[in-house]
Design a protein around this motif. Structure first.
Motif, short mmCIF file in Angstrom:
data_model
loop_
_atom_site.label_atom_id
_atom_site.label_comp_id
_atom_site.label_asym_id
_atom_site.label_seq_id
_atom_site.Cartn_x
_atom_site.Cartn_y
_atom_site.Cartn_z
N PHE A 95 -11.78 -3.34 12.93
CA PHE A 95 -12.31 -2.02 12.53
C PHE A 95 -13.56 -2.18 11.67
O PHE A 95 -13.77 -3.21 11.05
N LYS A 96 -14.37 -1.14 11.66
CA LYS A 96 -15.55 -1.10 10.80
C LYS A 96 -15.27 -0.15 9.65
O LYS A 96 -14.42 0.74 9.75
N TYR A 97 -16.00 -0.33 8.56
CA TYR A 97 -15.70 0.48 7.38
C TYR A 97 -16.93 0.64 6.49
O TYR A 97 -17.91 -0.11 6.60
N LYS A 98 -16.84 1.64 5.64
CA LYS A 98 -17.84 1.86 4.60
C LYS A 98 -17.10 1.88 3.26
O LYS A 98 -16.18 2.66 3.06
N LEU A 99 -17.53 1.01 2.37
CA LEU A 99 -16.86 0.84 1.09
C LEU A 99 -17.63 1.57 -0.01
O LEU A 99 -18.85 1.45 -0.12
N HIS A 100 -16.90 2.34 -0.82
CA HIS A 100 -17.53 3.03 -1.94
C HIS A 100 -16.62 2.96 -3.17
O HIS A 100 -15.40 2.74 -3.04
N LEU A 101 -17.21 3.13 -4.34
CA LEU A 101 -16.45 3.10 -5.60
C LEU A 101 -15.88 4.48 -5.89
O LEU A 101 -16.53 5.50 -5.63
N VAL A 102 -14.68 4.53 -6.43
CA VAL A 102 -14.04 5.79 -6.77
C VAL A 102 -14.89 6.52 -7.81
O VAL A 102 -15.46 5.91 -8.73
N LYS A 103 -14.99 7.84 -7.67
CA LYS A 103 -15.92 8.61 -8.50
C LYS A 103 -15.53 8.67 -9.97
O LYS A 103 -16.37 8.56 -10.86
N ASP A 104 -14.24 8.84 -10.26
CA ASP A 104 -13.82 9.01 -11.66
C ASP A 104 -13.35 7.71 -12.30
O ASP A 104 -12.82 7.71 -13.41
N ASN A 105 -13.50 6.58 -11.60
CA ASN A 105 -13.16 5.26 -12.15
C ASN A 105 -11.70 5.18 -12.59
O ASN A 105 -11.37 4.57 -13.60
#
Length: 461
Positions: free
Chosen positions: A61-71
């Motif tokens: 699978f392919k994916y896009k990784l991002h950081l959680v907004k409220d940490n």
């Protein structure tokens, strides 16, 4: 039966294919937490990033990784809404949460979680001074083990040098059989022992070489004792000398140092809902003092500053201890739990991810990742503060001074002997080497041969 099995295999294959197709360009949320996810320029790296890459390669699978907004990891607020990574999963803002996310019953009710990819428990870290046990050998504590070994070697070398000077120097060596040789090996060690206890032991050296070694040893002993008693006094009057915190019960039974954990995290929830009276007291203390921290980094920083114990996941605390040598982790680990990947309820990804995680575990890939990201050593700035006991390097100059004194003393004794041999060679019209050899044999040879030679000389006379 064979047809039935073939049908099951085909259905499983079709399900896997459909899951893989649906899992294209997955939105994956994570949180910054060393060494799981860290920023290196515009990219992210760490244990969880590598784990995600392995799972992506294995499942396709392919994916896009991002950081959680409220940490935040994921907790329910007062209004009943979930925050953090769990909140993003519930709201549909992310398909997966790949992070050191603790598998708990409360989270399992609102999201699906895979089998744990890492097992851990709860422990706490604190400054080593606060975790030190009362030692039966506290009198030895001002000096490190290496320091005591260095003192012993210095003692033996000085005693040996005193003995050699007593034999080599013509001033120290008794000329007649009726005279007693003052500095035998036993007497040499007794003499420097008296100096080390500041009592003194006679007789004292007469030769310049012996007096030089004696003076250097006295100076060494006085400065060494001054360092010992100075460090011992500091340890004796330390404000933390009566504190010994080795377990959670020790932590709960004292009020000298403060302690806390990450606010609204799974660790706090463990203590909040525990029926254990010790753990309940720990939670009540944290609530009363409001000693929570906003992140693990803040907890580690406060612990380094002293007078604070940070409670958290043992596997994360191990990394902090490996990097900061003045910290130590409790041997007691409670509330065993695991880190898992979270997905929306009913997600077909969970089954395949669980199988992939088990395969990575069985093949040793997860162990490789653990060794890769937890392999670290103490920082140089903290290494020097790992112990208050004096190290040999702290008194390097003192040992060098003693070594130079011993070398110069031996050199002077040899010069005295050479001068005497040269004068005797002139008077007796013999070679200097033969006289020197005779003198050395008389001092270090067997006493019987020397006595026999003297008897023959007297008979001739």
């Amino acid at each position: 039966m064979k047809g039935y099995m073939s049908l099951v295999v085909c259905l499983a294959a079709l399900t896997a294919c459909s899951i893989t197709a649906d899992a294209k360009d997955l939105s994956i949320t994570t949180i910054k937490d060393d060494p799981y996810t860290m920023s290196r320029g515009p990219e992210l790296e760490g244990y969880c990033v590598d784990l995600l890459a392995m799972l992506s390669k294995k499942l396709g699978f392919k994916y896009k990784l991002h950081l959680v907004k409220d940490n935040r990891y994921g907790a329910m607020d007062s209004s009943g809404n979930w925050q953090g990574m769990i909140g993003e999963i519930i709201k549909g803002e992310a398909d997966l949460a790949v992070a050191p996310l603790t598998l708990t019953a409360v989270r399992e009710q609102v999201v699906d979680m895979t089998t744990p990819f890492m097992q851990t428990g709860l422990g706490f870290i604190l400054h080593k001074d606060l975790a030190s046990e009362e030692s039966t050998f506290s009198l030895m504590s001002p000096f490190s083990t290496n320091m005591w070994v260095g003192v012993l070697i210095a003692f033996l070398l000085t005693g040996l040098c005193m003995f050699l000077v007593g034999r080599v120097s013509p001033t120290e060596w008794a000329e007649s059989d009726t005279e007693e040789h003052n500095f035998t090996l036993l007497h040499s060690f007794w003499y420097i022992t008296g100096a080390l206890t500041l009592q003194g032991a006679g007789p004292h050296p007469k030769a310049l070489s012996g007096r030089l070694i004696s003076a250097i040893w006295w100076l060494f002993a006085i400065l060494l004792l001054a360092c010992y008693f100075g460090n011992f006094n500091i340890a004796l009057h330390s404000s933390n000398k009566h504190i010994s915190i080795m377990s959670f019960e020790d932590l709960a039974n004292q009020d000298v140092i403060d302690y806390g954990t990450v606010e609204s995290g799974s660790t706090m929830m463990f203590f909040k809902y525990s029926n254990n009276p010790v753990y309940r007291r720990i939670y009540q203390h944290m609530e009363r003092k409001k000693s929570y921290v906003q992140s693990m980094e803040e907890g580690v920083r406060r612990t380094q500053e002293g007078n604070f114990a940070f409670i958290g996941e043992a596997v994360s605390l191990d990394l902090a201890v490996a990097r900061y040598c003045k910290l130590t982790r409790s041997q007691e680990v409670i509330g065993m739990r695991g880190y898992a990947i979270a997905a929306p309820l009913g997600s077909p990804l969970v089954k395949n991810l669980t199988i992939a995680i088990l395969q990575l575990s069985e093949s040793g890939e997860l162990t490789y990742l653990r060794d890769k990201w937890w392999a670290s050593s103490c920082m140089g700035a903290d290494r020097a503060q790992t112990s208050e006991a004096l190290q040999p390097s702290d008194l390097r100059g003192l040992f060098v001074l003693l070594g130079l004194g011993l070398a110069v003393g031996l050199l002077l004794a040899v010069i005295e002997l050479l001068s005497r041999a040269r004068n005797q060679a002139k008077d007796g019209k013999k070679s200097c080497c033969s006289v020197l050899t005779s003198e050395l044999n008389r001092r270090f040879g067997s006493g019987g041969e020397s006595a026999e030679q003297d008897s023959l000389d007297k008979n001739k006379a």
